[in-house]
Enzyme design. Structure first.
Site, PDB file in Angstrom:
ATOM      1  N   ASP A 114       0.818  -1.218   0.000  1.00 18.68           N
ATOM      2  CA  ASP A 114       0.000   0.000   0.000  1.00 18.68           C
ATOM      3  C   ASP A 114       0.852   1.267   0.000  1.00 18.68           C
ATOM      4  O   ASP A 114       2.072   1.196   0.163  1.00 18.68           O
ATOM      5  CB  ASP A 114      -0.961   0.001   1.211  1.00 18.68           C
ATOM      6  CG  ASP A 114      -0.276  -0.440   2.506  1.00 18.68           C
ATOM      7  OD1 ASP A 114       0.954  -0.391   2.579  1.00 18.68           O
ATOM      8  OD2 ASP A 114      -0.994  -0.839   3.445  1.00 18.68           O
ATOM      9  N   ASN A 147      -7.291  -3.235  14.469  1.00 19.84           N
ATOM     10  CA  ASN A 147      -8.684  -3.595  14.182  1.00 19.84           C
ATOM     11  C   ASN A 147      -8.759  -4.782  13.212  1.00 19.84           C
ATOM     12  O   ASN A 147      -9.806  -5.047  12.632  1.00 19.84           O
ATOM     13  CB  ASN A 147      -9.444  -2.392  13.627  1.00 19.84           C
ATOM     14  CG  ASN A 147      -8.824  -1.856  12.339  1.00 19.84           C
ATOM     15  OD1 ASN A 147      -7.874  -2.437  11.821  1.00 19.84           O
ATOM     16  ND2 ASN A 147      -9.362  -0.756  11.828  1.00 19.84           N
ATOM     17  N   HIS A 200      -7.015  -5.045  10.398  1.00 21.65           N
ATOM     18  CA  HIS A 200      -6.784  -4.754   8.977  1.00 21.65           C
ATOM     19  C   HIS A 200      -5.480  -5.386   8.493  1.00 21.65           C
ATOM     20  O   HIS A 200      -4.538  -5.566   9.259  1.00 21.65           O
ATOM     21  CB  HIS A 200      -6.874  -3.247   8.669  1.00 21.65           C
ATOM     22  CG  HIS A 200      -5.737  -2.393   9.115  1.00 21.65           C
ATOM     23  ND1 HIS A 200      -5.912  -1.205   9.787  1.00 21.65           N
ATOM     24  CD2 HIS A 200      -4.394  -2.516   8.953  1.00 21.65           C
ATOM     25  CE1 HIS A 200      -4.737  -0.652  10.019  1.00 21.65           C
ATOM     26  NE2 HIS A 200      -3.803  -1.426   9.531  1.00 21.65           N
TER      27      HIS A 200
HETATM   28  C1  GLP Z   1      -0.427   0.233   8.628  1.00 21.78           C
HETATM   29  C2  GLP Z   1      -0.028  -0.544   7.375  1.00 21.78           C
HETATM   30  C3  GLP Z   1      -0.239  -2.013   7.563  1.00 21.78           C
HETATM   31  C4  GLP Z   1       0.437  -2.460   8.854  1.00 21.78           C
HETATM   32  C5  GLP Z   1      -0.214  -1.774  10.009  1.00 21.78           C
HETATM   33  C6  GLP Z   1       0.360  -2.179  11.369  1.00 21.78           C
HETATM   34  O1  GLP Z   1      -1.775   0.483   8.695  1.00 21.78           O
HETATM   35  N1  GLP Z   1      -0.728  -0.114   6.201  1.00 21.78           N
HETATM   36  O2  GLP Z   1       0.276  -2.709   6.444  1.00 21.78           O
HETATM   37  O3  GLP Z   1       0.351  -3.844   8.996  1.00 21.78           O
HETATM   38  O4  GLP Z   1      -0.026  -0.383   9.845  1.00 21.78           O
HETATM   39  O5  GLP Z   1       1.522  -1.444  11.614  1.00 21.78           O
HETATM   40  P1  GLP Z   1       2.483  -1.627  12.842  1.00 21.78           P
HETATM   41  O6  GLP Z   1       3.377  -2.753  12.486  1.00 21.78           O
HETATM   42  O7  GLP Z   1       3.231  -0.320  12.914  1.00 21.78           O
HETATM   43  O8  GLP Z   1       1.661  -1.886  14.032  1.00 21.78           O
END
Ligand code: GLP
Length: 233
Positions: A67, A136, A138
């Site tokens: 993304d 959440n 995602h």
């Molecule tokens: C963002 C990214 C995701 C990632 C998520 C969790 O939203 N788009 O791909 O998995 O954050 O990030 P973190 O590893 O900093 O908790």
């Protein structure tokens, strides 16, 4: 689904880096799906260190990031393009032409999403994709409620996701949209490794472990994939 609980973030990062490096050793032309966020930084650190000890690790590897934010330049401090240069691309012998990140600054975003999907297709799809996990549930920027058949598209970011990523935008201008691979795009990867760690993720980890498949919890789609490895610390 292989569920592997390890004792620390260090072990999780080392395990993930081992999977990463042994996969490109086995197939030097591997097509990778790559995540951003805090979780995979330890993996990238070990991958770059490991690659320095080897010969031409990344020469023929192709990468597709999951993304990118909409409306910020690639050079912006908070962009995922900057993140990838900082954590991986600047430290390994990857061919820049083989690295792909959606262009969130494209004039025609719809076209950019279609172009991204077809580039993935032209490379024969991803062989191995690493994922982080949002609080959440995602995956990439597929927020709760995203249909499992979704492909690369522009999405609105939820307030909780914007808050979680606010630290990367100290001026307070946190993007409100992103281009993300869809759940079906991610699921088309032959193999998927999900990394989840930290106290803020325990609820999401427990929900994933419950095996309940529900669009309100995007990561639960992974239960329908034949080759998923979950690494939890
Ligand atoms: C963002 C990214 C995701 C990632 C998520 C969790 O939203 N788009 O791909 O998995 O954050 O990030 P973190 O590893 O900093 O908790």
């Amino acid at each position: 689904m292989i569920w592997e609980q390890v004792e620390s973030y260090e072990v999780l990062s080392a395990r993930a880096a081992d999977i990463f490096l042994s996969s490109i050793r086995q197939n030097p032309r591997l097509v990778l799906g790559l995540p951003t966020g805090k979780t995979p930084t330890g993996m990238y650190e070990r991958v770059t260190a490991g690659c320095k000890r080897e010969y031409h690790c990344f020469k023929e590897v192709t990468t597709f990031n999951l993304d990118e934010y909409v409306g910020i330049a690639r050079e912006h401090e908070g962009s995922y393009a900057t993140y990838m240069r900082r954590h991986l691309f600047d430290h390994v012998d990857i061919d820049a032409a083989r690295t792909h990140i959606p262009n969130g600054n494209a004039t025609n975003l719809e076209l950019e999403c279609r172009r991204y999907e077809s580039e993935i297709g032209d490379e024969g799809g991803m062989g191995l994709t690493f994922l982080g996990l949002g609080r959440n549930g995602h995956i990439a920027f597929n927020e709760p409620g995203t249909p499992f058949r979704s492909r690369t598209r522009v999405v609105d970011l939820s307030e909780s996701t914007r808050a979680a990523n606010a630290a990367y935008f100290p001026d307070g201008n946190v993007p409100s949209q992103a281009i993300t691979m869809g759940i079906a795009t991610i699921m088309s990867s032959k193999r998927i490794v999900l990394l989840a760690t930290g106290s803020g993720k325990q609820e999401a980890i427990a929900r994933l472990r419950s095996r309940e498949i529900n669009v309100d919890f995007p990561a639960s789609a992974l239960w329908t994939h034949p080759n998923v490895h979950v690494l939890v610390a």
